[in-house]
Design an enzyme around this catalytic site. Sequence first.
Site, mmCIF file in Angstrom:
data_model
loop_
_atom_site.group_PDB
_atom_site.id
_atom_site.type_symbol
_atom_site.label_atom_id
_atom_site.label_comp_id
_atom_site.label_asym_id
_atom_site.label_seq_id
_atom_site.Cartn_x
_atom_site.Cartn_y
_atom_site.Cartn_z
ATOM 1 C CB SER A 663 -1.072 -0.101 1.274
ATOM 2 O OG SER A 663 -0.161 -0.025 2.396
ATOM 3 C CE LYS A 706 -2.778 1.461 5.292
ATOM 4 N NZ LYS A 706 -2.790 0.917 3.940
#
Length: 766
Positions: A663, A706
Amino acid sequence: MAVIPVYKVLVLPDTNVYLKTERFKKATGRTPRVDEHVTLLMLREETQKEQLTPSSFYPIGVSGAVSEVHEEGWFAVRTRGRVNLDQAAVYSDGRIEAYTSRREDSEVLSPQENARKTADVKAALTEFAKATQWEQVSRAWINQFATLSDIASACSPWMDASNEERYAILAEDSAVKRAEMLEKLIYEALEMGKLSQEGSSARQENYQKMVRESAIRKQMEYLQKELDEMHPENVSDIRRLELKIQESGMNETARREADKLLNRLKQEGANGAETGMLYNYLDFLTNLSWKKEPAREIDLDEAEKVLEEDHFGLKKVKDRILQQIAVMNLKKEQSGSILLFVGAPGTGKTSIGQSIARALQRQYVRVSLGGVRDEADIRGHRRTYIGAMPGRIMDAIQKSGVSNPVMVLDEVDKLSASYNGDPASALLEVLDPEQNSTFTDHYMNVPYDLSDVLFICTANTADTIPEPLLNRMEVIPFQGYTPIEKQQIAMRHLLPKAREAVGITEEQLTVSEDAIRAVISDYTREGGVRGLKKRMDTLCRAAAVNIVRKKGETLHITPENLREYLDMRPVRHRDVRESAAPGIVTGLAWTAAGGDILYIEAMLTKGTVQIVITGQLGDVMKESARLAISLVKHRFPDKAVVFSDHDLHIHVPDGATPKDGPSAGVTLTTAIASLITGRPVAPKIAMTGEISLRGEVTPIGGLPEKLMAAQRAGVEQVLIPCENEDDLQDVAKEILDQLEIVPVRDLDEVLARCGIEDAKPIPKAV
Ligand code: ADP
């Protein structure tokens, strides 16, 4: 119609059954009337009136009518046919209502055969009576019997048959077999009588041989039991095991194995080489619960209350659990889908397992699978090994003491395969509803039914769980808590519990709301609340010291004196940098502790076209870096000439922590683009996303964690892949309020957002 429960009474069709009037009164609250209809139902075990439930009865009974009521406290029922108990209800006053239907015999006994057998038995009884002083009386008594059933019913009180044995006769559909069973029982009773009189003659030679041995055994057992009751201190270990085996209710295979090993134990004696092993084995087997627990109807409102009591928030998780309970209620099952709770440590995964057990009113056991590498840990060692032990699953079942506990399998993501086999595949067998009703632990070597166990698994990440295992489970994410949620959890749960554990009252320690807020922001760095819990414990201990030293009865914690009592430095928070420089970009990572921000730094040095990557990156991230370089070279062909005489160094700080995952693709590409274009990217812009070779931004996992990390660190704008937009539903509102979320589709949009102005469309590939 009166329904009378009976226990240890021989209930047969077409005969007279004699019962105490007291029984009738207990069941109906009145006395019996002649000619009234009654149904006799056998109880599985002697049960008090208040504890009766529809499942207390065996499914076959007998209908009949009261034929005689005697003043001396007994009455007789003339029975007719056998009946199936279709439905039963027990009212709070102990009254029983039963719906029954007639149960036909599968094979009929001819009247001639019945007469012959009856005559034989009568002859045997008369012969027996001759040896007693009651010969004359007995003769008249014996003569009145017309059928085998009459004799059996009349002799019933003297028979040494268990409740199950008596029921087995009633449940037998063939009248011929039933007659054989009755004969056996009567002859056995006769033999017992003879033994106690030491009478020796017998007419029925054939039966005598067959029956005598079992009669002697029963007699011995009876005498031994009497002796044991008189001197419990003398009951030997072997005898104790023997009794436990008899009472355990094991399945047939287990019973056979247990009997075999018990015999070996008897032969080995006290000092045999195998004595210890045999003893441990039988002890284990008999301490397991072999009883099937009835499925309970769970009140959903009550269950919800319990879940709310124990945990704050976690709405989705609780809803899913209630759904599971509702399905279990409907299907009258004790297990269902296997839930897998995935989330950072301290988010309540294990403790909610405990609440589920409480809500279901079932036992709770926890099995930690972290670091398990050996298949035998799950499935046990074979008994031939010295020091063999059962596996952790069966061990936990034994500790729970029931066959239907709620079992939390902790850290299933930490299982690893080794040369000792693959524990994950053994676990598969435990969890698979097709197989787990006959789960065979190697140590036990006999099957055990795990199908009533409710399994709940927990893991920090689903990535390392083998695919076949993951397929069997339903993943439920635990996303970590926002600061506001943490504040509530600390005030409502952690602090009161910590006070209770130390033994101080609310007056003796007060912690201001600001102080709790400060603990959350300055003294913990986590997605869960484990650190927060430890800090609360520390404060309570400090208060305890204060009280014991008599420094003061109360301690008031404020943000100002927090550091003194916590006795630690505030944790260094990674806040976003203030200054921007080309080649440094803020990324977001999903870590074991929830989420975190990270910087990707890129630098060019004069050299020989090498690429240096540091910061303990895993293979996937290294590949992302190569992809990023290619993309940038392609995107900025004229700037890319610098690569021909420079080395490119990519570093991700916090070098001691290994990092991996795809990611960071977008972040890496942006960092390199920023470096070679010389345009700094504002550190308050963070980004996450995979990138393809065509420059498309593709979705990632762990978005809620996140974003929480981004908000914590003071990020203002976050670029996320378009396809992750749906995940925003799972993010708390207070987090979204403080961030500007920008969904992006491709690299062009990312670069434009970051102000890398040279953004030109990607030239068509040649
Ligand atoms: P995990 O299994 O996810 O690592 P635990 O279940 O061990 O976490 O939880 C750690 C501690 O935090 C426990 O004492 C638990 O009671 C507490 N806790 C976690 N989440 C909550 C919550 N939502 N409400 C109240 N207490 C919580």
